[in-house]
Scaffold this motif. Sequence first.
Motif, PDB file in Angstrom:
ATOM      1  N   ARG A 155       2.336   8.949 -31.122  1.00  0.00           N
ATOM      2  CA  ARG A 155       2.389   7.854 -31.940  1.00  0.00           C
ATOM      3  C   ARG A 155       2.420   6.146 -31.667  1.00  0.00           C
ATOM      4  O   ARG A 155       2.884   6.195 -30.283  1.00  0.00           O
TER       5      ARG A 155
ATOM      6  N   THR B 122       0.499  10.394 -36.741  1.00  0.00           N
ATOM      7  CA  THR B 122       0.596  11.045 -35.378  1.00  0.00           C
ATOM      8  C   THR B 122      -0.487  11.603 -34.984  1.00  0.00           C
ATOM      9  O   THR B 122      -1.253  12.388 -35.812  1.00  0.00           O
TER      10      THR B 122
ATOM     11  N   TRP C 106      10.890  12.069 -28.601  1.00  0.00           N
ATOM     12  CA  TRP C 106       9.897  10.900 -28.351  1.00  0.00           C
ATOM     13  C   TRP C 106      10.284  10.154 -26.950  1.00  0.00           C
ATOM     14  O   TRP C 106      11.493   9.848 -26.949  1.00  0.00           O
TER      15      TRP C 106
ATOM     16  N   PHE D 293       2.403  15.416 -29.313  1.00  0.00           N
ATOM     17  CA  PHE D 293       2.442  14.614 -30.319  1.00  0.00           C
ATOM     18  C   PHE D 293       2.251  13.102 -29.891  1.00  0.00           C
ATOM     19  O   PHE D 293       3.027  12.679 -28.763  1.00  0.00           O
TER      20      PHE D 293
END
Length: 66
Positions: free
Chosen positions: A35, A44, A8, A33
């Motif tokens: 989030r 997500t 991330w 992804f």
Amino acid sequence: MDMTGAQWRKSTKSGSNGGDCVEVADNLPGVVFVRDTKNRDGGTLTFGPAAWQGFVKLVKEFGPVG
């Protein structure tokens, strides 16, 4: 969907004051992804690479909405 190995990173447009932040993991093949940094367990969004690239292109062209 298995997010094991997702790396991330915070959006470069996110401020450092803890405001509206988005994290993206685009290091896994065939999936991106997204989030909310403040609510990492809240869900997500999942995009295919082409859809994500199209979204990023539009945001760069027209700017954020809000």
